[in-house]
Write an enzyme that holds these catalytic residues in place. Structure first.
Site, PDB file in Angstrom:
ATOM      1  N   ASP A 169      43.390  36.295  40.190  1.00 19.04           N
ATOM      2  CA  ASP A 169      43.590  35.607  38.901  1.00 19.04           C
ATOM      3  C   ASP A 169      44.256  34.221  38.968  1.00 19.04           C
ATOM      4  O   ASP A 169      45.202  34.030  39.720  1.00 19.04           O
ATOM      5  CB  ASP A 169      44.526  36.423  37.997  1.00 19.04           C
ATOM      6  CG  ASP A 169      44.230  37.896  37.974  1.00 19.04           C
ATOM      7  OD1 ASP A 169      43.254  38.331  38.592  1.00 19.04           O
ATOM      8  OD2 ASP A 169      45.001  38.623  37.333  1.00 19.04           O
TER       9      ASP A 169
ATOM     10  N   GLU B 242      44.135  43.840  30.582  1.00  8.28           N
ATOM     11  CA  GLU B 242      44.837  42.955  31.512  1.00  8.28           C
ATOM     12  C   GLU B 242      44.808  41.515  30.987  1.00  8.28           C
ATOM     13  O   GLU B 242      43.996  41.166  30.129  1.00  8.28           O
ATOM     14  CB  GLU B 242      44.176  43.004  32.902  1.00  8.28           C
ATOM     15  CG  GLU B 242      44.198  44.393  33.539  1.00  8.28           C
ATOM     16  CD  GLU B 242      43.686  44.435  34.984  1.00  8.28           C
ATOM     17  OE1 GLU B 242      44.334  45.075  35.807  1.00  8.28           O
ATOM     18  OE2 GLU B 242      42.643  43.827  35.282  1.00  8.28           O
TER      19      GLU B 242
ATOM     20  N   ARG C 134      51.880  44.563  32.009  1.00  4.38           N
ATOM     21  CA  ARG C 134      51.874  43.333  32.822  1.00  4.38           C
ATOM     22  C   ARG C 134      51.210  42.103  32.191  1.00  4.38           C
ATOM     23  O   ARG C 134      50.710  42.138  31.092  1.00  4.38           O
ATOM     24  CB  ARG C 134      51.194  43.630  34.159  1.00  4.38           C
ATOM     25  CG  ARG C 134      49.779  44.163  34.078  1.00  4.38           C
ATOM     26  CD  ARG C 134      49.232  44.350  35.498  1.00  4.38           C
ATOM     27  NE  ARG C 134      47.888  44.874  35.517  1.00  4.38           N
ATOM     28  CZ  ARG C 134      47.583  46.157  35.667  1.00  4.38           C
ATOM     29  NH1 ARG C 134      48.538  47.060  35.769  1.00  4.38           N
ATOM     30  NH2 ARG C 134      46.327  46.544  35.701  1.00  4.38           N
ATOM     31  N   ASP C 135      51.217  41.049  32.987  1.00  5.19           N
ATOM     32  CA  ASP C 135      50.492  39.797  32.766  1.00  5.19           C
ATOM     33  C   ASP C 135      50.979  38.997  31.548  1.00  5.19           C
ATOM     34  O   ASP C 135      50.187  38.610  30.678  1.00  5.19           O
ATOM     35  CB  ASP C 135      48.969  40.073  32.662  1.00  5.19           C
ATOM     36  CG  ASP C 135      48.434  40.856  33.857  1.00  5.19           C
ATOM     37  OD1 ASP C 135      49.104  40.856  34.902  1.00  5.19           O
ATOM     38  OD2 ASP C 135      47.365  41.475  33.732  1.00  5.19           O
TER      39      ASP C 135
ATOM     40  N   TRP D 132      36.045  42.940  40.028  1.00  2.13           N
ATOM     41  CA  TRP D 132      36.726  43.931  40.877  1.00  2.13           C
ATOM     42  C   TRP D 132      35.768  44.962  41.476  1.00  2.13           C
ATOM     43  O   TRP D 132      36.111  45.639  42.436  1.00  2.13           O
ATOM     44  CB  TRP D 132      37.840  44.638  40.100  1.00  2.13           C
ATOM     45  CG  TRP D 132      39.093  43.807  39.995  1.00  2.13           C
ATOM     46  CD1 TRP D 132      39.653  43.294  38.858  1.00  2.13           C
ATOM     47  CD2 TRP D 132      39.952  43.393  41.070  1.00  2.13           C
ATOM     48  NE1 TRP D 132      40.802  42.583  39.163  1.00  2.13           N
ATOM     49  CE2 TRP D 132      41.011  42.634  40.515  1.00  2.13           C
ATOM     50  CE3 TRP D 132      39.929  43.581  42.460  1.00  2.13           C
ATOM     51  CZ2 TRP D 132      42.028  42.072  41.293  1.00  2.13           C
ATOM     52  CZ3 TRP D 132      40.948  43.024  43.227  1.00  2.13           C
ATOM     53  CH2 TRP D 132      41.975  42.284  42.644  1.00  2.13           C
TER      54      TRP D 132
ATOM     55  N   PHE E 103      52.905  39.579  40.374  1.00  4.23           N
ATOM     56  CA  PHE E 103      51.600  39.722  39.721  1.00  4.23           C
ATOM     57  C   PHE E 103      51.391  38.573  38.722  1.00  4.23           C
ATOM     58  O   PHE E 103      52.173  37.637  38.643  1.00  4.23           O
ATOM     59  CB  PHE E 103      51.534  41.086  39.006  1.00  4.23           C
ATOM     60  CG  PHE E 103      51.010  42.204  39.878  1.00  4.23           C
ATOM     61  CD1 PHE E 103      51.055  42.139  41.269  1.00  4.23           C
ATOM     62  CD2 PHE E 103      50.455  43.354  39.300  1.00  4.23           C
ATOM     63  CE1 PHE E 103      50.559  43.173  42.067  1.00  4.23           C
ATOM     64  CE2 PHE E 103      49.959  44.391  40.082  1.00  4.23           C
ATOM     65  CZ  PHE E 103      50.007  44.300  41.454  1.00  4.23           C
TER      66      PHE E 103
ATOM     67  N   TRP F 299      42.830  41.994  48.932  1.00 13.38           N
ATOM     68  CA  TRP F 299      44.041  42.034  48.103  1.00 13.38           C
ATOM     69  C   TRP F 299      45.203  42.643  48.896  1.00 13.38           C
ATOM     70  O   TRP F 299      44.992  43.567  49.693  1.00 13.38           O
ATOM     71  CB  TRP F 299      43.729  42.869  46.857  1.00 13.38           C
ATOM     72  CG  TRP F 299      44.791  42.802  45.798  1.00 13.38           C
ATOM     73  CD1 TRP F 299      44.853  41.911  44.767  1.00 13.38           C
ATOM     74  CD2 TRP F 299      45.925  43.671  45.654  1.00 13.38           C
ATOM     75  NE1 TRP F 299      45.968  42.154  44.013  1.00 13.38           N
ATOM     76  CE2 TRP F 299      46.639  43.231  44.524  1.00 13.38           C
ATOM     77  CE3 TRP F 299      46.416  44.757  46.370  1.00 13.38           C
ATOM     78  CZ2 TRP F 299      47.805  43.850  44.088  1.00 13.38           C
ATOM     79  CZ3 TRP F 299      47.583  45.377  45.933  1.00 13.38           C
ATOM     80  CH2 TRP F 299      48.265  44.921  44.808  1.00 13.38           C
TER      81      TRP F 299
HETATM   82  C1  FRU Z   1      43.796  41.307  37.096  1.00 11.32           C
HETATM   83  C2  FRU Z   1      45.021  41.941  37.738  1.00 11.32           C
HETATM   84  C3  FRU Z   1      46.251  41.771  36.863  1.00 11.32           C
HETATM   85  C4  FRU Z   1      47.371  41.860  37.853  1.00 11.32           C
HETATM   86  C5  FRU Z   1      46.776  41.183  39.064  1.00 11.32           C
HETATM   87  C6  FRU Z   1      47.236  41.740  40.373  1.00 11.32           C
HETATM   88  O1  FRU Z   1      42.802  40.971  37.989  1.00 11.32           O
HETATM   89  O2  FRU Z   1      44.769  43.295  38.001  1.00 11.32           O
HETATM   90  O3  FRU Z   1      46.344  42.693  35.812  1.00 11.32           O
HETATM   91  O4  FRU Z   1      48.540  41.236  37.404  1.00 11.32           O
HETATM   92  O5  FRU Z   1      45.379  41.302  38.958  1.00 11.32           O
HETATM   93  O6  FRU Z   1      46.796  40.953  41.433  1.00 11.32           O
END
Ligand code: FRU
Length: 513
Positions: free
Chosen positions: A55, A237, A185-186, A322, A111, A79
């Site tokens: 991201d 997300e 998150r995010d 993904w 993240f 990853w």
């Molecule tokens: C989206 C995600 C986010 C997370 C990050 C982890 O692609 O899954 O929700 O913060 O990637 O790398």
């Protein structure tokens, strides 16, 4: 396969400050160097020099530069423990790679998240004369996750007083703690002028949560949105919330982005949006149908810049999915970003629809190659230019087919069926496709009901391993990645008999590296 890269010291010793975590080792202060000429290396899309990227994070403009931070694993092309990689640009097109901005620390991996310019120094991290850049991100604590609890994602902050070159992690992190939600998150933060406070949007599994703060450190939970609305085929997300003016009016609407994985129309990852209102506390919408910012397979986790100098709403997405992101056939780096896109909002009938187009700065790379006021179909364009071009034309509202090909018999086919209003992308024979069964399982077909205007304008951007298609000023966008064994060097456009295209042009897009 992991490729060994020559590394050179960039001569930048990261300044350590009292709150910074461990001292960085030599390898951590170096950036790999590459000529950016490997097979499949995008020539005008952002990629990290080496290793894994997902991201975009912390998109913000400050002191003459656009910052692009990104989810980065500097040890491999899959990853891993997340860092924030960093690059800056004066024009959103040419990027300068910077050292890693944020490293995992005792609270966890770093993240996704956002960054703001704290102009009033509300956080106290800087001064009014030198306002801090503040990053707000998710900590993912791997040990806690493995221990089986629900307390492993929290929100933290860090600040920079030298426009992003060095960062200090706040010593009282996390600023938003969490003990009960697995996916939490995010955070995306912006200054809400109407209520004079910072607003933070984050996602909590199946919904978004809004928080407010006066100082970026103390956050108050305001409201939730989305449990019973929108697509829920996967985890929510990477939210974003911003205001846009409706084209040709003085009406303003709020747009909420929610990325979702899996659950996108073509499978895997995708980004939906809601158009509605935000009053400083609550987001509401009358929207009934699902809307997606991009109907191709490869535009995920996209968010927009804070603090742009011209007030434009500029978006960048991660150009992958993904479903197969960790298996795509590159060896030195993995994944690219979409073109930066300017967003706008239009009203089509009674619906609000998002539009996107490549930022106009891209024109500085474009060299005109073909320009024809009218072009008979079928039409063929030959040569290297095909793999790195901006192709634009007005097509009759009739059946149309575009075939990109090379001498290896790879082909990528785009078709528009005017009767059923269906646009399709067939990458099943586009080159290397069998690295994952999900990549080329089927032809991608999308109903394009909002196309109400003929002729249809097409703007298509090809790079070494991607295609981005915008129809009718970007009322529909489609982004897909492809891995032809040799770059495509032939484009054929077929249509119905006696039909012709208007304003046909092909520009070569020069490399940025
Ligand atoms: C989206 C995600 C986010 C997370 C990050 C982890 O692609 O899954 O929700 O913060 O990637 O790398």
């Amino acid at each position: 396969m992991k490729t060994t890269l020559a590394v050179f010291s960039i001569g930048l010793i990261l300044t350590m400050t009292a709150c910074n975590q461990k001292a960085k080792s030599d390898s951590e202060t170096t950036l790999p160097t590459t000529a950016f000429q490997e097979q499949f290396r995008p020539q005008y899309h952002f990629t990290p020099p080496a290793h894994w990227m997902n991201d975009p994070n912390g998109l913000v403009y400050n002191q003459g530069v656009y910052h692009l931070f990104y989810q980065y694993y500097p040890e491999d092309i899959v990853w891993g423990p997340m860092h924030w990689g960093h690059a800056v640009s004066k024009d959103l097109i040419h990027w300068e790679h910077k050292p890693i901005a944020l490293y995992p620390d005792k609270n966890g991996y770093i993240f996704s998240g956002s960054a703001v310019v704290d102009k009033q120094n509300s956080s106290g991290f800087g001064t009014i004369e030198n306002p801090p850049l503040v990053a707000i991100f998710t900590y993912h604590n791997d040990a806690k996750e493995k221990a089986g609890g629900n307390d492993f994602q929290t929100q933290g902050i860090a600040y920079s007083l030298d426009n992003g070159d060095t960062w200090t992690v706040y010593d009282k992190n996390p600023v938003i703690d969490n003990h009960e939600i697995r996916d939490f998150r995010d955070p995306k933060v912006f200054w809400h002028e109407e209520s004079k406070q910072w607003i933070l949007t984050l996602v909590a599994g199946d919904h978004a949560r809004f928080y407010a703060s006066n100082n970026l450190k103390d956050w108050k939970h305001l409201s939730d949105f989305g449990k019973d609305i929108g697509a829920h085929g996967g985890v929510w997300e990477c939210p974003d919330l911003f205001k846009l003016k409706v084209e040709g009016t003085n009406e303003e609407k709020w747009v909420l982005f929610i990325s979702i994985n899996p659950g996108a129309p073509l499978g895997g990852s995708g980004t939906q949006y809601f158009v509605g209102n935000f009053d400083g506390k609550t987001f509401t919408t009358d929207q009934k149908d699902l809307k997606w910012i991009d109907y191709g397979t490869d535009n995920y986790a996209g968010v927009t810049f804070n603090n742009t100098p011209d007030g434009k709403r500029i978006f960048i997405g991660w150009m992958s999915n993904w479903l197969y992101a960790q298996k795509t056939p590159t060896e030195v780096w993995r994944s690219a970003m979409t073109l930066p896109r300017e967003l706008s909002l239009a009203k089509v009938g009674s619906q609000y629809v998002l539009k996107s187009k490549a930022v106009e700065q891209l024109e500085s790379l474009a060299v005109n190659h073909i320009e024809e006021a009218s072009a008979k179909l079928p039409k063929t364009v030959d040569g290297e230019i095909v793999s790195q071009a901006e192709i634009s034309f007005d097509a009759p509202n009739a059946t149309l087919k575009l075939v990109f090909s090379n001498a290896e018999n790879d082909s990528l086919q785009l078709s528009y069926d005017a009767k059923t209003k269906t646009f399709s992308i067939d990458r099943t024979s586009s080159g290397l496709v069998d690295f994952d069964e999900n990549f080329s399982k089927e032809i991608h077909q999308i109903k394009v009901h909002n196309i109400q205007r003929a002729p249809l304008n097409f703007k298509i951007y090809t790079d070494q391993s991607s295609i981005e298609i915008f129809i009718n000023d970007g009322i529909y966008a489609f982004t897909e990645i492809v891995f032809p064994k040799k770059p495509f060097n032939k484009l054929q456009i077929f249509g119905e008999e006696n039909k012709e295209m208007k304003n046909f042009s092909v520009n070569k897009i020069n490399t940025i590296w």
